[in-house]
Scaffold this motif. Structure first.
Motif, short mmCIF file in Angstrom:
data_model
loop_
_atom_site.label_atom_id
_atom_site.label_comp_id
_atom_site.label_asym_id
_atom_site.label_seq_id
_atom_site.Cartn_x
_atom_site.Cartn_y
_atom_site.Cartn_z
N TYR A 13 2.60 -4.53 4.11
CA TYR A 13 1.26 -4.30 3.97
C TYR A 13 0.44 -5.57 3.93
O TYR A 13 0.75 -6.50 2.98
N GLN A 16 2.19 -8.78 2.55
CA GLN A 16 3.34 -8.38 1.58
C GLN A 16 4.02 -7.59 2.39
O GLN A 16 3.93 -6.59 3.05
N ALA A 18 7.06 -4.90 1.82
CA ALA A 18 7.11 -3.95 1.04
C ALA A 18 8.55 -3.45 1.16
O ALA A 18 9.19 -3.06 0.00
N PRO A 37 11.96 -1.23 -10.60
CA PRO A 37 10.98 -1.58 -11.33
C PRO A 37 9.61 -1.24 -10.45
O PRO A 37 9.76 -0.97 -9.27
N SER A 38 8.64 -1.10 -11.13
CA SER A 38 7.03 -0.83 -10.46
C SER A 38 6.79 -1.72 -9.51
O SER A 38 7.26 -2.78 -9.48
N GLY A 39 6.66 -1.12 -8.20
CA GLY A 39 6.12 -1.91 -7.05
C GLY A 39 7.21 -2.51 -6.16
O GLY A 39 7.21 -3.50 -5.35
N CYS A 40 8.70 -2.00 -6.51
CA CYS A 40 9.85 -2.77 -5.66
C CYS A 40 9.92 -2.10 -4.28
O CYS A 40 10.70 -2.53 -3.45
N GLY A 41 9.06 -0.99 -3.99
CA GLY A 41 9.20 -0.15 -2.59
C GLY A 41 9.84 1.12 -2.67
O GLY A 41 10.02 1.45 -1.67
N LYS A 42 10.00 1.79 -3.62
CA LYS A 42 10.75 2.93 -3.65
C LYS A 42 10.03 4.01 -3.03
O LYS A 42 10.41 4.85 -2.14
N THR A 43 8.78 4.13 -3.52
CA THR A 43 7.57 4.98 -2.78
C THR A 43 7.66 4.73 -1.27
O THR A 43 7.57 5.71 -0.52
N THR A 44 7.40 3.59 -1.07
CA THR A 44 7.41 3.33 0.42
C THR A 44 8.58 3.57 1.27
O THR A 44 8.32 4.29 2.28
N GLU A 159 9.36 10.42 -8.02
CA GLU A 159 9.26 10.46 -9.51
C GLU A 159 8.76 11.98 -9.82
O GLU A 159 7.62 12.02 -10.59
N HIS A 192 11.77 5.29 -11.80
CA HIS A 192 12.04 4.02 -12.61
C HIS A 192 12.75 4.03 -13.87
O HIS A 192 12.78 3.14 -14.38
N1 LIG Z 1 -1.51 1.36 1.02
C1 LIG Z 1 -0.88 0.27 0.50
N2 LIG Z 1 -1.60 -0.85 0.83
C2 LIG Z 1 -1.47 -2.19 0.48
N3 LIG Z 1 -0.17 -2.35 -0.35
C3 LIG Z 1 0.66 -1.36 -0.58
C4 LIG Z 1 0.16 -0.06 -0.37
N4 LIG Z 1 1.08 1.07 -0.73
C5 LIG Z 1 2.01 0.06 -1.41
N5 LIG Z 1 1.67 -1.17 -1.50
C6 LIG Z 1 2.43 -2.39 -2.07
O1 LIG Z 1 3.88 -2.14 -1.60
C7 LIG Z 1 4.59 -2.45 -2.74
C8 LIG Z 1 5.55 -1.32 -2.79
O2 LIG Z 1 4.90 -0.05 -3.20
P1 LIG Z 1 5.63 1.08 -3.83
O3 LIG Z 1 4.51 2.08 -3.93
O4 LIG Z 1 6.55 1.44 -2.89
O5 LIG Z 1 6.23 0.67 -4.97
P2 LIG Z 1 7.17 1.83 -6.02
O6 LIG Z 1 8.64 1.03 -6.14
O7 LIG Z 1 7.04 3.07 -5.75
O8 LIG Z 1 6.38 1.48 -7.46
P3 LIG Z 1 6.07 2.24 -8.46
O9 LIG Z 1 7.25 2.62 -9.48
O10 LIG Z 1 5.06 1.70 -9.18
O11 LIG Z 1 5.68 3.84 -8.12
C9 LIG Z 1 3.91 -2.56 -3.61
O12 LIG Z 1 3.80 -3.90 -4.09
C10 LIG Z 1 2.61 -2.18 -3.48
O13 LIG Z 1 1.63 -3.04 -4.04
#
Ligand SMILES: Nc1ncnc2c1ncn2[C@@H]1O[C@H](COP(=O)(O)OP(=O)(O)OP(=O)(O)O)[C@@H](O)[C@H]1O
Ligand SMILES: [Mg+2]
Lengths: 340, 280
Positions: A13, A16, A18, A37-44, A159, A192
C-alpha cells in the motif's frame, strides 16, 4: 494434498509492505488459522485469496487452478466478514439463497439447500427475519450459512467472532469448528486471539509484519515457537535477557542452557514451567505477591531485582507466604533461547 | 424547568416566524377582500377557480412539471451510478465530486446561467434557448442535493462492504447494484430526489436567463404577474405560492409516510429549499 497454495504473495500500500512474499499452503479439509497482531497483514492475505485485493507479485492457486488474476466473483470461495455484511433488505433465508439465485439454481433446489443450511447453523426458526431483527451471533450464523451455500471449495473467515461478547464467542467458535468438520471444507480463519487460533485450527500460521513466522500445529506453536516473535506472541512468557558465557546462558541456579552465538541471549519460559520450592536446588528468590486464578495461583517472585511469574497449582501455593524465601528453577527443555 | 419553558417559547416563536407568511398567503388566496382589518372580511374559492381556469397558468404548471420530471430523470440516472462508483470502487474521485458539488452554491445561479449562455452560443448554438438546455442546467445546479443524500446512505449502509460480500457470493457488479445496493439506499435516493424536485419546481434565475418567455414555467409566470404594469394580481400569486408549497409538502409527507420516519428530515429540508429558491 495442498488445496490452496500461495507463492511469494506480495502486496504494497504505497510505501508500506503489507505482505512480504508470503508462501503458505492449506491442505484439503484443513483449518488454518492466521494469527498475528493488529496490522500484520492477516486481512490483506485473506482478501488476496478471496480476490478482493490484487497481489502485486506472486501466485495463488485453488485446487490446482491458478486464480491469481481471477475476479472474486468467479473464485470458488465463500467468505464471512467481521462486520457480517448481510444484505439489509433481504431476510435471513434470502441472504442464504443469494449466492444460489445469482448462479440461477433451480428454485426448488435453492429452497431445499437454504433449509438445510439454516438447520446446520441452528436458525430454522429465523429464516423470515431481516438482519436487523437478529442478534449479532445469529447474524454471524447467517453469514456463515450464506458463505457455505454454493458449496465453495474454500471458506474464508475474517475475525468472524470479534464483534461478539465473550460467551457467545466461545460457543460460536466451537460451532464453527463443528460445522467445518461436518462439511469438511478447507478453511482459512483470521484472528488475533491466540486461544481462538489454538483451540479450533489444525495448523496455526503466526504472522508478523507481512510475513509468516511459523506455521505448525497448535501444540507445536505453543510448546516450541521457532522464532522470537512467535515465542513472545503465543502464550504468556517470562522474558529475560542474559549474558552468554562459553556458549551457555545461565540464570543463577534456575537454569543453564546452550546459547546461540552472540554476547547476550533472550530466554523465554512459560509460567507453568517455573517450579517454586522451599528448598534448593535453584535460584534464591522472594515471593512478592500471589494472584489466585482458580486451579492455579500466579506467584510473582523476585531475585536480584528481576521478577518472574510462575503458575503453581493452587494447592501447593497455599503453603507460600508473601515475603517468603523460596528457590526458583526451570527445566532446560522448557527454556527457549534466541539471540538478543 | 425554566430552560424548558424558554426553549418552548423559542420554538413557538420560530414556528410562528416560518408559518406566518404561509398563513397570510393562504388567507389571501381565500379572501374576498382584505383591507384594513386584521382578518379578511370574507372567504371564497373564487381565486383558486379563477387562477386554474386560465390557460397560461395551467400551461406554466404543466411546463414546470415536465421540467421537474426531466431534471429528476437526468439527476437520478447520472448521480446514483456516479456516487456508487465513487464510494464503492474509486474513493479517489470522491473528493473531486465533493468539490464540484459546492459550485452551484458558490456561484450565483444567474451567473451560472449567463456563463452557460455564452458558452452554448459559441459551441452548440442548436441548444441555445431550448428546453433541453434549461433542463440540463437545472439538473446541474440541483444535483448536489441528490449526490449528498445518496453518498450518505451509501456510506451509512456500508455499500462497499456489501458489494464485496456480493462479489464473494458470485454476483456480477450490475446484479449487486440492482439487488443489493439500490434497495439499501432507497431512502437516500427518495429524499434527495425530493430536494431536486423542489429546486426544479421553484427555480427562477436559470429559466429567466436561458429560455425566458419561450418556456414560461410557474416561477416565471409568477414573476411576470408580480411585475406587470397592468396591475398585479396578488390573490392569484397567493394561490400559486400556496399551491406549490402544498404540492411539495404533500409529496414529502407521502415520502416520510412511506419511509416510516426514515427520511423525516427531508420535509424540513424541503420546506427550506422551496422558500429559498422562491427568493432566487
Ligand atoms: N486500503 C489500505 N490502504 C492503505 N493501507 C492499508 C490498507 N489496508 C491495509 N493497509 C495497511 O496494511 C497493513 C496490513 O493491514 P491488514 O488489514 O491486513 O492488517 P490485519 O492483520 O488484518 O490487522 P487487524 O488485526 O487490525 O485487522 C496495515 O499496516 C494497514 O495499515
Ligand atoms: Mg484485519
Amino acid at each position: 494434498m495442498s488445496h490452496v497454495v500461495l507463492n511469494g504473495v506480495t502486496k504494497r500500500y504505497g510505501a508500506q509492505l503489507a505482505l512480504d512474499a508470503v508462501d503458505v499452503s492449506v491442505d484439503k479439509g484443513e483449518m488454518l488459522a492466521l494469527l498475528g497482531p493488529s496490522g500484520c497483514g492477516k486481512t490483506t492475505l485473506l482478501r488476496c485469496i478471496a480476490g478482493l485485493n490484487d497481489a502485486d507479485a506472486g501466485t495463488i492457486s485453488i485446487g490446482g487452478a491458478d486464480v491469481t488474476r481471477m475476479p472474486a466473483r468467479k473464485r470458488p470461495i465463500g467468505m464471512v466478514f467481521q462486520s457480517y455484511a448481510l444484505f439489509p433488505n433481504l431476510s435471513a433465508a434470502k441472504n442464504v439463497a443469494f449466492p444460489l439465485t445469482v448462479r440461477r439454481r433451480e428454485r426448488k433446489e435453492t429452497a431445499a439447500r437454504v433449509e438445510e443450511l439454516l438447520a446446520l447453523v441452528g436458525l430454522e426458526e429465523h429464516g423470515h427475519k431481516l438482519p436487523n431483527q437478529l442478534s449479532g451471533g445469529q447474524q454471524q450464523r447467517v453469514a456463515l450459512a450464506r458463505a457455505l451455500a454454493p458449496d465453495p471449495e474454500v471458506l474464508l473467515l475474517d475475525e468472524p467472532l470479534s464483534a461478539l461478547d465473550a460467551q457467545v464467542r466461545t460457543r460460536l467458535r466451537d460451532e464453527v469448528r463443528r460445522i467445518q468438520h461436518q462439511v469438511g471444507i478447507t478453511t482459512v480463519f483470521v484472528t488475533h486471539d491466540q486461544s481462538e487460533a489454538l483451540a479450533i485450527s489444525d495448523r496455526v500460521a503466526v504472522m508478523n509484519a507481512g510475513r509468516i513466522e511459523q506455521c505448525a500445529t497448535p501444540p507445536e506453536v505453543y510448546a516450541a515457537p521457532s522464532t522470537r516473535f512467535a515465542a513472545g506472541f503465543v502464550g504468556n512468557r517470562n522474558t529475560l535477557e542474559l549474558p552468554v558465557a562459553d556458549g551457555r546462558v545461565a540464570w543463577g541456579g534456575a537454569f543453564d542452557v546452550e546459547a546461540p552465538s552472540g554476547e547476550r541471549a533472550l530466554c523465554l519460559f512459560r509460567p507453568e514451567d517455573v517450579e517454586i520450592g522451599a528448598d534448593g536446588p535453584g535460584l534464591a528468590a522472594t515471593v512478592d505477591v500471589k494472584v489466585f486464578l482458580g486451579a492455579v495461583t500466579r506467584v510473582y517472585a523476585t531475585c536480584d531485582g528481576t521478577t518472574v511469574f510462575a503458575d503453581v497449582p493452587s494447592r501447593s501455593a497455599a503453603g507460600l507466604e508473601d515475603g517468603q524465601k523460596v528457590f526458583v528453577r526451570v527445566a532446560p527443555e522448557h527454556v527457549q533461547v534466541f539471540a538478543a | 424547568m425554566r430552560s424548558r419553558i424558554g426553549s418552548r417559547v423559542f420554538l413557538a416563536l420560530l414556528a410562528l416566524y416560518f408559518a406566518l407568511p404561509l398563513v397570510a398567503a393562504l388567507l389571501y388566496s381565500l379572501a374576498t377582500k382584505w383591507g384594513d382589518t386584521v382578518l379578511p372580511s370574507g372567504y371564497t374559492l373564487h381565486w383558486w377557480v379563477d387562477v386554474f381556469s386560465r390557460p397560461e397558468v395551467s400551461g406554466a404548471l404543466g411546463r414546470s412539471l415536465v421540467l421537474t420530471a426531466v431534471t429528476l430523470a437526468i439527476d437520478v440516472l447520472l448521480v446514483v451510478p456516479a456516487a456508487y462508483w465513487s464510494v464503492v470502487h474509486n474513493p479517489r474521485i470522491g473528493s473531486v465530486v465533493q468539490t464540484v458539488t459546492v459550485i452551484p452554491f458558490a456561484i450565483p445561479w444567474v451567473v451560472i446561467a449567463a456563463g452557460l449562455q455564452l458558452i452554448v452560443k459559441d459551441t452548440v448554438p442548436q441548444l441555445f434557448g431550448t428546453f433541453w438546455l434549461l433542463a440540463a442546467a437545472t439538473a446541474a445546479i440541483a444535483f448536489p442535493f441528490l449526490y449528498w443524500a445518496v453518498e450518505n446512505s451509501l456510506l451509512a449502509a456500508d455499500a462497499r462492504r456489501l458489494s464485496e460480500a456480493a462479489a464473494t457470493c458470485g454476483a456480477h457488479p450490475m446484479v449487486t447494484l440492482v439487488r443489493v445496493v439500490l434497495p439499501a439506499i432507497r431512502g437516500g435516493i427518495v429524499s434527495g430526489s425530493l430536494l431536486v424536485a423542489a429546486t426544479a419546481m421553484n427555480e427562477f434565475a436559470l429559466a429567466k436567463v436561458l429560455v425566458g418567455t419561450r418556456y414560461e414555467t410557474l416561477p416565471l409566470w409568477s414573476a411576470r404577474v408580480f411585475t406587470s404594469r397592468t396591475g398585479n394580481d396578488p390573490n392569484a400569486l397567493a394561490v400559486i405560492t400556496i399551491f406549490t408549497f402544498g404540492l411539495l409538502f404533500a409529496l414529502s409527507a407521502l415520502v416520510v409516510w412511506l419511509g416510516r420516519g426514515k427520511s423525516a428530515s427531508s420535509t424540513l429540508a424541503l420546506a427550506r429549499t422551496s422558500s429559498s429558491a422562491e427568493k432566487g
